[in-house]
Design a protein around this motif. Structure first.
Motif, PDB file in Angstrom:
ATOM      1  N   HIS A 139      -6.956  -2.590  -8.343  1.00 33.23           N
ATOM      2  CA  HIS A 139      -5.649  -1.973  -8.075  1.00 33.23           C
ATOM      3  C   HIS A 139      -4.818  -1.957  -9.362  1.00 33.23           C
ATOM      4  CE1 HIS A 139      -7.006  -3.533  -4.189  1.00 33.23           C
ATOM      5  NE2 HIS A 139      -6.303  -2.571  -3.636  1.00 33.23           N
TER       6      HIS A 139
ATOM      7  N   GLN B  10       2.251   1.936  -3.329  1.00 30.70           N
ATOM      8  CA  GLN B  10       1.251   2.512  -4.233  1.00 30.70           C
ATOM      9  C   GLN B  10       1.045   4.003  -3.940  1.00 30.70           C
ATOM     10  OE1 GLN B  10      -2.585   0.552  -4.198  1.00 30.70           O
ATOM     11  NE2 GLN B  10      -3.378   1.947  -5.763  1.00 30.70           N
TER      12      GLN B  10
ATOM     13  N   GLN C 278       0.830  -1.221   0.000  1.00 26.96           N
ATOM     14  CA  GLN C 278       0.000   0.000   0.000  1.00 26.96           C
ATOM     15  C   GLN C 278       0.852   1.254   0.000  1.00 26.96           C
ATOM     16  OE1 GLN C 278      -2.545  -1.128   3.301  1.00 26.96           O
ATOM     17  NE2 GLN C 278      -4.277  -1.019   1.890  1.00 26.96           N
TER      18      GLN C 278
ATOM     19  N   ILE D  40       3.846  -1.759  -9.993  1.00 27.30           N
ATOM     20  CA  ILE D  40       4.067  -2.628  -8.835  1.00 27.30           C
ATOM     21  C   ILE D  40       3.650  -4.024  -9.283  1.00 27.30           C
ATOM     22  CG2 ILE D  40       3.316  -3.192  -6.484  1.00 27.30           C
ATOM     23  CD1 ILE D  40       2.757  -0.168  -6.112  1.00 27.30           C
TER      24      ILE D  40
ATOM     25  N   PHE E  40      -2.068  -3.021  -9.872  1.00 27.49           N
ATOM     26  CA  PHE E  40      -0.981  -3.997  -9.751  1.00 27.49           C
ATOM     27  C   PHE E  40      -0.914  -4.906 -10.966  1.00 27.49           C
ATOM     28  CE2 PHE E  40      -2.307  -3.948  -5.008  1.00 27.49           C
ATOM     29  CZ  PHE E  40      -1.679  -2.733  -4.829  1.00 27.49           C
TER      30      PHE E  40
ATOM     31  N   ALA F  20       5.600   2.512  -9.997  1.00 27.59           N
ATOM     32  CA  ALA F  20       4.825   1.940 -11.098  1.00 27.59           C
ATOM     33  C   ALA F  20       5.780   1.352 -12.120  1.00 27.59           C
ATOM     34  CB  ALA F  20       3.951   3.005 -11.744  1.00 27.59           C
TER      35      ALA F  20
END
Ligand code: SAM
Length: 344
Positions: free
Chosen positions: A198, A166, A163, A173, A200, A171
């Motif tokens: 997310h 983020q 978290q 992740i 991700f 970026a």
């Protein structure tokens, strides 16, 4: 105009002379560096039963030695470096090393692979050191199961790290999940859903039997089976690969903020595209993750050998890179060294 063409030609010639190109015409421009064999987790699939011998501190390359090798590597065309381990963040000074690497102008990409346990308190410093791309290994979203897989009750620490990363703006992740039958295959869908809300990149990695871990080839789940499960969440649209992308085949679930990737070293090996060399914490240069063959650099680094002599070792390692690895689905391990020592 002529001048510019000549300059380009000269540059190409120099690159060809200097570059690490193997017998298969693969350009090896990516060096993965393990900076420690120590780890703060004991993952089932990575660490063997019982006590594992640790490298003596004096056997581990110093940061100065690593930086010297990276600089030699850049003269041979290395453009991308990933720091890994063991767990890189357990080694004192790891973040400073990252900063020194990002300042090497020939390197186009410097990234970090971590289990995330120490990420939350270090994330800002890592970002300030110039790192943007980060891979975090996480094999369960269930704290209890996480503890069973890793041997430690540290899920919340990792989740806080993700978290934090983020919030700070890393970026991409990437979340690496080693999929294992009967262990975390029931979470493939939950991990896929994570990519919906997310940004991700959730990447499913085929488990490779390496060294003497506590999991076996029978625990493997291959990409086609994983992909079928992911596809029950939504339609998967392929995403084209970017310049710095590795071997993952990338997809996006419809409407998702993030992505799904599949890394299929066994079911769909990517040896023909492999551009990697690996440097272990004790200074062995490996041209293939799935072969124990290596060239030792540590003694040369310490006996006054010249950069030229060290460059030769890079070339020898590259010259011996296997055309492709020999590990197939359900094979037993062909590699004696432990993943923790090699660096993943
Ligand atoms: N400690 C760091 C981490 O956990 O990411 C870096 C080292 S770890 C060895 C690097 C990666 O290798 C992790 O993503 C881990 O899941 C993966 N890995 C370890 N053993 C593996 C195996 N037998 N098969 C597939 N991936 C493995």
């Amino acid at each position: 105009m002529l001048g510019m063409a000549m300059e380009e030609h000269m540059e190409r010639c120099l690159t060809d002379v200097g570059a690490l190109v193997d017998q298969e015409k693969r350009h090896l421009n990516y060096l993965r560096i393990s900076i420690t064999d120590r780890c703060n987790l004991r993952c089932l699939y990575c660490v063997p039963e019982g006590r594992i011998p640790k490298l003596d501190h004096s056997d581990i390359l110093s940061y100065e030695e690593i930086l010297r090798l990276v600089k030699i590597g850049t003269r041979l065309g290395i453009r991308k470096v990933r720091i890994t381990g063991g767990e890189p963040l357990v080694r004192k000074g790891a973040v400073e090393l990252l900063g020194r690497l990002t300042r090497i102008k020939e390197l186009e990409d410097v990234s970090l692979t971590t289990n995330g346990v120490l990420l939350a308190p270090n994330a800002q410093r890592i970002f300030d050191a110039g790192i943007r791309r980060i891979n975090i290994s996480l094999d369960s979203l269930d704290p209890k199961k996480y503890a069973q897989i890793t041997g430690y009750d540290r899920f919340e620490q990792v989740w806080a790290g993700i978290q934090r990363a983020q919030e700070i703006g890393f970026a991409p992740i990437k979340i690496n999940v080693v999929a294992m039958r009967g262990i975390n295959d029931d979470e493939i869908i939950a991990f896929s859903r994570l990519s919906l809300d997310h940004p991700f990149h959730v990447r499913f990695i085929e488990y490779m039997p390496i060294g003497n871990s506590r999991t076996r080839a029978r625990d493997q789940i291959l990409t086609p089976e994983i992909q079928n499960l992911v596809a029950t969440v939504g339609e998967l649209t392929p995403v084209s690969n970017g310049r710095h992308d590795g071997p993952a085949r990338r997809y996006r679930l419809s409407g998702a903020h993030g992505e799904i990737g599949f890394i299929s070293a066994l079911s769909h090996h990517f040896c023909n595209r492999c551009n990697r060399l690996r440097l272990t914490a004790d200074g062995k240069l490996r041209a293939c993750l799935l072969s124990d063959h290596h060239e030792p650099l540590k003694t040369l680094l310490r006996d006054g050998s010249s950069d030229q002599q060290l460059s030769e070792i890079f070339r020898i390692a590259v010259g011996q890179k296997a055309v492709k690895h020999q590990l197939g689905p359900n094979d037993v391990s062909a590699v004696r060294d432990q993943m923790q020592g090699i660096g993943g």
